[in-house]
Design a protein around this motif. Structure first.
Motif, PDB file in Angstrom:
ATOM      1  N   ASP B  28      40.651  69.378  46.463  1.00  0.00           N
ATOM      2  CA  ASP B  28      39.395  67.624  46.387  1.00  0.00           C
ATOM      3  C   ASP B  28      38.306  67.458  47.689  1.00  0.00           C
ATOM      4  O   ASP B  28      37.546  66.716  47.353  1.00  0.00           O
ATOM      5  CB  ASP B  28      40.675  67.435  45.963  1.00  0.00           C
ATOM      6  CG  ASP B  28      41.525  67.336  44.518  1.00  0.00           C
ATOM      7  OD1 ASP B  28      39.905  68.533  43.559  1.00  0.00           O
ATOM      8  OD2 ASP B  28      42.591  66.698  44.291  1.00  0.00           O
ATOM      9  N   LEU B  29      39.159  67.821  49.013  1.00  0.00           N
ATOM     10  CA  LEU B  29      38.725  66.777  49.053  1.00  0.00           C
ATOM     11  C   LEU B  29      38.703  67.333  50.899  1.00  0.00           C
ATOM     12  O   LEU B  29      39.663  68.097  51.363  1.00  0.00           O
ATOM     13  CB  LEU B  29      39.220  65.625  49.973  1.00  0.00           C
ATOM     14  CG  LEU B  29      38.662  64.617  51.108  1.00  0.00           C
ATOM     15  CD1 LEU B  29      36.804  64.630  51.042  1.00  0.00           C
ATOM     16  CD2 LEU B  29      39.527  63.710  51.061  1.00  0.00           C
ATOM     17  N   GLU B  55      30.081  67.483  47.833  1.00  0.00           N
ATOM     18  CA  GLU B  55      29.955  65.793  48.253  1.00  0.00           C
ATOM     19  C   GLU B  55      31.330  65.756  47.692  1.00  0.00           C
ATOM     20  O   GLU B  55      31.358  64.300  47.532  1.00  0.00           O
ATOM     21  CB  GLU B  55      29.172  65.543  46.344  1.00  0.00           C
ATOM     22  CG  GLU B  55      30.331  66.216  45.426  1.00  0.00           C
ATOM     23  CD  GLU B  55      29.585  67.252  45.119  1.00  0.00           C
ATOM     24  OE1 GLU B  55      29.066  68.244  45.526  1.00  0.00           O
ATOM     25  OE2 GLU B  55      30.033  67.951  43.601  1.00  0.00           O
ATOM     26  N   LEU B  56      32.550  66.876  47.956  1.00  0.00           N
ATOM     27  CA  LEU B  56      33.543  66.550  48.034  1.00  0.00           C
ATOM     28  C   LEU B  56      33.602  67.088  49.248  1.00  0.00           C
ATOM     29  O   LEU B  56      35.301  67.425  50.005  1.00  0.00           O
ATOM     30  CB  LEU B  56      34.398  68.110  47.700  1.00  0.00           C
ATOM     31  CG  LEU B  56      33.940  67.646  45.795  1.00  0.00           C
ATOM     32  CD1 LEU B  56      34.667  68.467  45.262  1.00  0.00           C
ATOM     33  CD2 LEU B  56      34.199  66.396  45.586  1.00  0.00           C
ATOM     34  N   THR B  57      33.158  67.168  50.540  1.00  0.00           N
ATOM     35  CA  THR B  57      32.798  66.947  52.303  1.00  0.00           C
ATOM     36  C   THR B  57      32.957  66.203  53.145  1.00  0.00           C
ATOM     37  O   THR B  57      32.245  65.694  52.563  1.00  0.00           O
ATOM     38  CB  THR B  57      32.349  68.509  52.455  1.00  0.00           C
ATOM     39  OG1 THR B  57      32.509  69.337  51.271  1.00  0.00           O
ATOM     40  CG2 THR B  57      32.913  69.176  53.643  1.00  0.00           C
ATOM     41  N   ILE B  58      32.628  66.193  54.393  1.00  0.00           N
ATOM     42  CA  ILE B  58      32.833  64.629  54.655  1.00  0.00           C
ATOM     43  C   ILE B  58      33.216  64.743  56.303  1.00  0.00           C
ATOM     44  O   ILE B  58      34.025  65.717  56.752  1.00  0.00           O
ATOM     45  CB  ILE B  58      33.358  63.560  54.807  1.00  0.00           C
ATOM     46  CG1 ILE B  58      33.110  62.161  55.669  1.00  0.00           C
ATOM     47  CG2 ILE B  58      35.201  63.166  55.076  1.00  0.00           C
ATOM     48  CD1 ILE B  58      33.090  60.754  54.815  1.00  0.00           C
ATOM     49  N   LEU B 115      39.408  57.574  50.135  1.00  0.00           N
ATOM     50  CA  LEU B 115      38.418  58.957  50.177  1.00  0.00           C
ATOM     51  C   LEU B 115      39.907  59.908  50.041  1.00  0.00           C
ATOM     52  O   LEU B 115      39.957  60.858  48.827  1.00  0.00           O
ATOM     53  CB  LEU B 115      37.469  59.853  50.950  1.00  0.00           C
ATOM     54  CG  LEU B 115      36.527  59.387  50.752  1.00  0.00           C
ATOM     55  CD1 LEU B 115      35.887  59.986  52.296  1.00  0.00           C
ATOM     56  CD2 LEU B 115      35.739  60.236  49.539  1.00  0.00           C
ATOM     57  N   GLN B 117      43.651  60.118  48.851  1.00  0.00           N
ATOM     58  CA  GLN B 117      44.297  59.599  46.525  1.00  0.00           C
ATOM     59  C   GLN B 117      45.310  60.139  46.758  1.00  0.00           C
ATOM     60  O   GLN B 117      45.805  61.066  46.725  1.00  0.00           O
ATOM     61  CB  GLN B 117      43.113  59.178  46.095  1.00  0.00           C
ATOM     62  CG  GLN B 117      41.849  58.353  46.358  1.00  0.00           C
ATOM     63  CD  GLN B 117      41.119  58.516  45.179  1.00  0.00           C
ATOM     64  OE1 GLN B 117      41.163  58.815  43.565  1.00  0.00           O
ATOM     65  NE2 GLN B 117      40.164  57.634  45.199  1.00  0.00           N
ATOM     66  N   MET B 120      46.242  64.256  45.521  1.00  0.00           N
ATOM     67  CA  MET B 120      44.584  65.241  45.564  1.00  0.00           C
ATOM     68  C   MET B 120      45.792  66.520  46.272  1.00  0.00           C
ATOM     69  O   MET B 120      46.465  66.447  47.354  1.00  0.00           O
ATOM     70  CB  MET B 120      43.925  64.750  46.360  1.00  0.00           C
ATOM     71  CG  MET B 120      43.160  63.504  45.824  1.00  0.00           C
ATOM     72  SD  MET B 120      41.859  62.550  46.500  1.00  0.00           S
ATOM     73  CE  MET B 120      41.141  63.697  47.106  1.00  0.00           C
ATOM     74  N   HIS B 246      35.846  53.959  48.353  1.00  0.00           N
ATOM     75  CA  HIS B 246      35.649  55.472  47.009  1.00  0.00           C
ATOM     76  C   HIS B 246      36.908  55.332  46.437  1.00  0.00           C
ATOM     77  O   HIS B 246      37.488  55.995  45.151  1.00  0.00           O
ATOM     78  CB  HIS B 246      36.066  57.361  47.981  1.00  0.00           C
ATOM     79  CG  HIS B 246      34.518  56.848  48.376  1.00  0.00           C
ATOM     80  ND1 HIS B 246      32.849  57.756  48.148  1.00  0.00           N
ATOM     81  CD2 HIS B 246      34.153  56.421  49.462  1.00  0.00           C
ATOM     82  CE1 HIS B 246      32.297  56.748  48.755  1.00  0.00           C
ATOM     83  NE2 HIS B 246      32.766  57.271  49.930  1.00  0.00           N
ATOM     84  N   PRO B 248      39.194  54.541  42.876  1.00  0.00           N
ATOM     85  CA  PRO B 248      38.357  54.031  41.615  1.00  0.00           C
ATOM     86  C   PRO B 248      38.096  52.768  41.385  1.00  0.00           C
ATOM     87  O   PRO B 248      39.462  52.481  41.915  1.00  0.00           O
ATOM     88  CB  PRO B 248      39.285  55.060  40.482  1.00  0.00           C
ATOM     89  CG  PRO B 248      40.773  55.450  41.333  1.00  0.00           C
ATOM     90  CD  PRO B 248      40.224  55.445  42.768  1.00  0.00           C
ATOM     91  N   MET B 252      38.904  52.973  35.506  1.00  0.00           N
ATOM     92  CA  MET B 252      39.138  54.334  35.712  1.00  0.00           C
ATOM     93  C   MET B 252      40.602  54.327  37.044  1.00  0.00           C
ATOM     94  O   MET B 252      41.683  54.819  37.066  1.00  0.00           O
ATOM     95  CB  MET B 252      37.827  54.777  36.626  1.00  0.00           C
ATOM     96  CG  MET B 252      37.255  55.752  35.982  1.00  0.00           C
ATOM     97  SD  MET B 252      37.952  57.659  35.419  1.00  0.00           S
ATOM     98  CE  MET B 252      36.733  57.736  34.122  1.00  0.00           C
ATOM     99  N   ALA B 255      44.089  54.317  35.255  1.00  0.00           N
ATOM    100  CA  ALA B 255      43.793  55.959  34.515  1.00  0.00           C
ATOM    101  C   ALA B 255      44.558  56.112  35.442  1.00  0.00           C
ATOM    102  O   ALA B 255      45.675  56.922  35.551  1.00  0.00           O
ATOM    103  CB  ALA B 255      42.701  56.596  34.115  1.00  0.00           C
ATOM    104  N   ALA B 256      43.835  56.378  36.852  1.00  0.00           N
ATOM    105  CA  ALA B 256      44.129  57.136  38.335  1.00  0.00           C
ATOM    106  C   ALA B 256      45.742  56.255  38.637  1.00  0.00           C
ATOM    107  O   ALA B 256      47.034  57.360  38.321  1.00  0.00           O
ATOM    108  CB  ALA B 256      43.330  57.019  39.165  1.00  0.00           C
ATOM    109  N   TYR B 259      48.422  58.108  36.084  1.00  0.00           N
ATOM    110  CA  TYR B 259      48.977  59.667  36.735  1.00  0.00           C
ATOM    111  C   TYR B 259      49.353  59.582  37.244  1.00  0.00           C
ATOM    112  O   TYR B 259      50.206  60.284  38.122  1.00  0.00           O
ATOM    113  CB  TYR B 259      47.270  59.923  36.569  1.00  0.00           C
ATOM    114  CG  TYR B 259      47.480  61.719  37.425  1.00  0.00           C
ATOM    115  CD1 TYR B 259      48.546  62.458  36.378  1.00  0.00           C
ATOM    116  CD2 TYR B 259      46.811  61.827  38.353  1.00  0.00           C
ATOM    117  CE1 TYR B 259      48.362  64.462  37.717  1.00  0.00           C
ATOM    118  CE2 TYR B 259      47.322  63.337  38.902  1.00  0.00           C
ATOM    119  CZ  TYR B 259      47.682  64.095  38.813  1.00  0.00           C
ATOM    120  OH  TYR B 259      48.102  65.291  39.156  1.00  0.00           O
TER     121      TYR B 259
END
Lengths: 195, 459
Positions: B28-29, B55-58, B115, B117, B120, B246, B248, B252, B255-256, B259
């Motif tokens: 995911d990241l 966009e999943l990379t930093i 980022l 979370q 993940m 970043h 939610p 969202m 919902a997160a 979960y």
């Protein structure tokens, strides 16, 4: 990656436990952006000691490292694997490895072999007695043989197949690109992006 | 049968499973930095492969950066940082360079941006990626070949590790921190004890930790041999995350959270290995040797090698550390104190050090290094920098600093430090340097007396 099937060579006994990757290659060597030249950094602090086993002329040209328990712990630096390979090692035999080091090794074709501590110590003693002793590591048969003795080792079938064929991991994964795309369509909507 | 937290997160990320093969796991990241990425980008270029999910990379610059203002003096370090900049520009990856408000140690900035979370999968070419497991995800360090693999495919082939529960019963006594707890856990299970496992830290003392404390604990999982450590997400986790850039928002978020609550280990789940620790019996803990498992309570003495599990290693360690068996640890004299790193470079750690140093003077060289530029800003807004400067300590810019010898903050041969970082390996902070791993509180008290000291020992 160079394929690995059977390798026969001489060995160096390194009777130390917990040899972390900072010892295998100190951090100052990690500043290079190339993939070559790391053999000079291999055990560079310890090699300053003339009595260090790698400096023993009797072990020059050895291609198998006989290490102690918990070899390659600590930092994830793959440079440790590159340094060992570029120095000339094809195999490291130890009773236990750091997880990341072991993983990095199999990505690069350096074979990590786990044998019981008593067997590794027997091998170390045999090589200390006769530095010219030849050891054969057969990945296909999962067996180490020396001086009329032998010991089996475990490695999963998939990793063994990949190593014996010398296959590129990324190429294998990209064969399943459709699966990756399908998975991505089902990812949870709240998962973050970095943009 | 019920499932553990690790099993739930793993199963949710399996892209492909086939008999006789490792699972193909979605990532995911992906966090990157200048040291372990250049050869991976070279590999992509040689094979003409793009980055699958930029966009999943930093990326950030941390290992090589100096912690005093100014350019990188060492040309080799500078080239490595410039190479990261070129690679990020070429492949479209967000980068926080030196001097940027978002720059910092890679494991500090992920959580800080929200980022990181629960639930993940997070990887980075750095073994302390285990830090991010504090939020209830699977996070682990990888080598450069795997960095290239993730860049190209956003996946990794991997076998699911075994599960280990570290059950920490009771409450930590006053003055005993997350750092003391993890050092004691590592001393108990050993540097190889967690090999092949993901550790889940559980129990009353873990629930009672802040997110910062949980990150300190998970950070050092690799020092116990485990690639990953994790803690089930709870109200503490959600409160930390809510409102971060970043995280939610709105529906969202709801919902997160729903979960995330479902991720906790089921009551009837079974771990492969269980280790029990009594938090209430702990006291400040320090290391005496050259691996993080060679530690003891501050109130004890340098051990006799023959009383340890590995006498040969202990003898070697004492020789390197210049210590004699039987010496009370409180009598060990220290030249330098370092507060910082991905283990203890967060705001809470700086507050703890400042509480000890307020109104006191240091007698050692004392480096206080915030883990990120945001931590630096927040600390200055609280006036912590004034406390440190008034005490005679150096207030620095963000970076990995004296955790590893890749930047100018190093130890001279024979120099001894008390450090809040994670590794006391031979030569890691500079050839011949000697390091004792401690909590921020013990580090600060040690700076005041020049000997290993707990705050409670100060008059």
């Amino acid at each position: 990656m160079e394929a690995f099937t059977v390798h026969t060579g001489r060995a160096v006994p390194l009777r130390r436990s917990n040899v972390d990757t900072d010892q295998i290659i100190p951090a100052v060597w990690l500043k290079q952006v190339s993939r070559t030249g790391f053999e000079k950094g291999l055990f560079s602090a310890w090699r300053e000691d003339p009595d260090f086993v790698l400096n023993d002329p009797a072990h020059q040209g050895a291609s198998i490292l006989l290490a102690g328990p918990d070899f390659g712990t600590g930092s994830s630096r793959e440079h440790a694997v590159w340094a060992l390979q570029q120095y000339g090692f094809r195999v490291v035999i130890a009773p236990r490895f750091g997880d990341i080091f072991r993983n990095n090794s199999t990505k690069m074709g350096l074979l990590p072999v786990v044998l019981p501590a008593s067997v590794v110590e027997d091998l170390q003693s045999a090589v200390e007695t006769d530095p010219a002793l030849e050891i054969t590591v057969d990945l296909r048969e999962r067996r180490v043989s020396w001086a009329g003795r032998s010991a089996g080792f475990e490695i999963d079938d998939y990793t063994r197949w990949r190593l014996t064929e010398g296959l590129d991991d990324i190429g294998l994964t990209l064969r399943n690109a459709d699966d990756i795309g399908a998975y991505e369509n089902g990812r949870q909507p709240w998962l973050p992006t970095t943009v | 049968m019920g499932r553990t937290l690790a099993e739930k997160v793993w199963e949710r990320h399996v892209v492909r499973r086939a008999e006789g093969e490792p699972d193909l796991l979605y990532i995911d990241l992906h966090l990157i930095h200048e040291v372990t990425s250049p050869q991976a980008f070279d590999g992509l270029r040689m094979a003409e492969r793009p980055v699958r999910r930029p966009e999943l990379t930093i990326a950030t610059e941390d290992h090589n950066v100096p912690t005093v203002r100014g350019p990188i003096e060492d040309p080799v370090s500078r080239t490595q940082v410039e190479t990261l900049r070129k690679n990020c520009a070429e492949f479209g990856i967000r980068l926080h360079p030196m001097g940027d408000a978002g720059q910092g140690v890679v494991h500090i900035i992920g959580p800080q941006f929200g980022l990181t979370q629960p639930g993940m999968t997070i990887v980075c070419g750095d073994s302390h990626t285990s830090t991010h497991g504090a939020f209830g995800g699977i996070a682990f360090g990888i080598g450069t070949s795997e960095v290239e693999h993730v860049l190209a495919t956003q996946t990794l082939p991997a076998y699911r590790p075994r599960t280990m529960a570290v059950e920490v019963a009771g409450e930590l006594p006053a003055g005993v921190t997350a750092k003391d707890l993890i050092l004691a856990i590592i001393a108990k299970i050993g540097t190889g004890g967690g090999q092949g496992h993901i550790i889940e830290y559980r129990g009353e003392a873990i629930r009672g930790l802040s997110m910062e404390g949980r990150m300190t604990v998970c950070n050092m999982s690799i020092e116990a041999g485990a690639r990953a450590g994790m803690i089930a997400p709870d109200e503490t986790t959600f409160a930390y995350l809510k409102g971060r850039p970043h995280a939610p928002r709105g529906e969202m978020w709801d919902a997160a959270v729903e979960y995330w609550r479902s991720l906790a280990t089921d009551e009837d789940a079974v771990f492969d290995t269980v280790v029990e620790v009594d938090a209430s019996a702990l006291t400040p803990f320090v290391t005496w040797g050259t691996n993080p498992g060679q530690g003891a309570p501050l109130g004890s003495s340098v051990p006799d090698p023959d009383d340890t599990g590995d006498p040969a290693a202990a003898r070697r360690a004492l020789e390197y550390m210049g210590l004699t068996a039987g010496t009370p640890l409180r009598e060990v004299e220290v030249d330098t104190v370092f507060v910082g790193s991905c283990t203890n470079g967060r705001l809470e750690d700086l507050r703890a050090a400042a509480d000890v140093l307020r109104g006191r003077r240091v007698v050692t060289r004392t480096l206080i290094v915030p883990g990120s530029m945001l931590v630096k800003l927040q600390a200055e807004q609280e006036g912590l920098h004034e406390v440190f400067r008034a005490a005679g300590a150096e207030w620095r810019e963000a970076g990995c600093s004296m955790c590893l010898g890749m930047n100018p903050d190093t130890l001279a041969p024979g120099e001894r430090s008390a450090s809040t970082s994670n590794r006391n390996f031979e030569g890691r902070q500079g050839k011949g340097g000697r390091t004792h791993l401690v909590s921020p509180q013990v580090a600060a008290a040690t700076a005041v007396t020049g000997k290993l000291t707990a705050p409670a020992d100060l008059v």
